[in-house]
Write an enzyme that holds these catalytic residues in place. Sequence first.
Site, mmCIF file in Angstrom:
data_model
loop_
_atom_site.group_PDB
_atom_site.id
_atom_site.type_symbol
_atom_site.label_atom_id
_atom_site.label_comp_id
_atom_site.label_asym_id
_atom_site.label_seq_id
_atom_site.Cartn_x
_atom_site.Cartn_y
_atom_site.Cartn_z
ATOM 1 C CE LYS A 74 -91.671 45.684 69.614
ATOM 2 N NZ LYS A 74 -90.589 45.475 70.597
ATOM 3 C CB SER A 149 -87.603 46.893 68.771
ATOM 4 O OG SER A 149 -88.101 46.058 69.814
ATOM 5 C CB SER A 173 -86.837 46.623 72.631
ATOM 6 O OG SER A 173 -85.729 46.406 71.800
#
Length: 495
Positions: A74, A149, A173
């Site tokens: 990520k 996210s 997230s």
Amino acid sequence: MFAEYTRYDGLGLARLVKDGEVHPAELLEAAIHKAEALNPHLNVIVHTFYERARRRAEGPLPDGPFTGVPFLLKDLLDNLAGEPMRNGSRGFHITPEENSELVNRYLSTGLVPFGKTNTPELGLTITTEPKSHGPSHNPWRKGTSTGGSSGGSAAAVAAGIVPLASGSDGGGSIRFPSACCGVFGLKPSRGLNPLGPEHGDAWDGAVAAHVITRSVRDCAAMLDATAGPEIGAPYRVSRDPASYLEAVRQAPAPLRIFVSRTPLIEATVHPEALSGLEQTARLLDALGHHVEEADPDIDRDTLWRDYVTVVSAHVAAVGDMVKRELGPGAFRKLEPATLSMAMIGRSLSACDLVKARMGWHRVQLAMGRFMDRCDVFLTPTLVEPPLPHGTLTPSGLEDLSMAVGSRLPIGRMMMKTGMVRLFSRKTLGRMGFTLLGNVTGLPGVSIPLHWTRDGLPLGMLFTGRMGEERTLFRLAGQLEQERPWADRVPPLNGV
């Protein structure tokens, strides 16, 4: 190229490598082929480093549980030395000189990372539609949110680009995008996985990091490899001495499971979420677990106010860092919503922050007492199915209002009058089930147990007691056997 790449989870691919049936370089090329074919349609990968990955795949690799398995990081928190970190932002252009500790632990398992995944700016919202890189598309329906996210990671796993990818969770997230994309996502207990050396506890302990996977066992095996204390961390955690992976193979004894349909932030729960919850409760009952409805005694209005106070304070500090270290031009490139949160954080006082943290403690205490009466707490992960792009992002007028307002010291007034709640209602209400795990630090996992009539995933959220991930893994392993999801293939998987 290894044609059967998507048939295996991470541990399955690593077994083929160990048995000499396939070389890590073949797996990497299969992953790159999938990425090149799908990413133009999905926009889930925002940076690649193929040649670096090819050199690593040629070996020698560490002898770990995931030796030779392709992986995605990520683009937030997971520093990889020499590769840019943009945090989903137009204002960030940072190239770290050292790896984050969690990345080091990922690498020690033998993984071969080759790219970074899309994320909203600073991970501040629950949809992956940043202005920096554009929206990520849900593999189950193009034009639909992946959640956030960690939306790029969850979508990449769901689409079969990789069997697992990294994520982080400060308000849902990991769990939120896992529920949107039909994959498995665990937020570990506070402090169990490292966040250093750059961070001690991000967002006052709200943030936790781990992987998003297709299989339960991949998630458990990775936690076996990554969990445990680190130098300089604020918590001296002790990982369970028994194996998380072994727990997946053990059927749980009958559990006492509390079920709630009431979100802890005011919101309307969609009938599909309630249908999934009811079906899951019936399944648990049929498996011999004791299931009953119960709600924790938590003040919903105070919960969101305290959360916004803490997170806004941290966003204000990040904004000051950007202005100081990257320059005023970089600061001005931050999204209006980020600038607005930074303004709120600057407007509040140190006293406000301390009072909010005291509020968090009251929630932690209430949930500790609540969880002392049960083994697992079940809710939907989402209050409604995944939404079309543009639903959760600010409109042009809202962006303009926030950009203008961010220049004024009106944060305290906005909190007092309810304007903050008005502006943030698009996202806050949809975090009504996930937010609790971040405030309390309790572990939680979204399991893909429900699909809507329209064919979209809608995960179910299981929250456990602090440090008792093994209970969650035993239950998840049982549910994976009863209601397997690995054979569900998104329609975009064949693009």
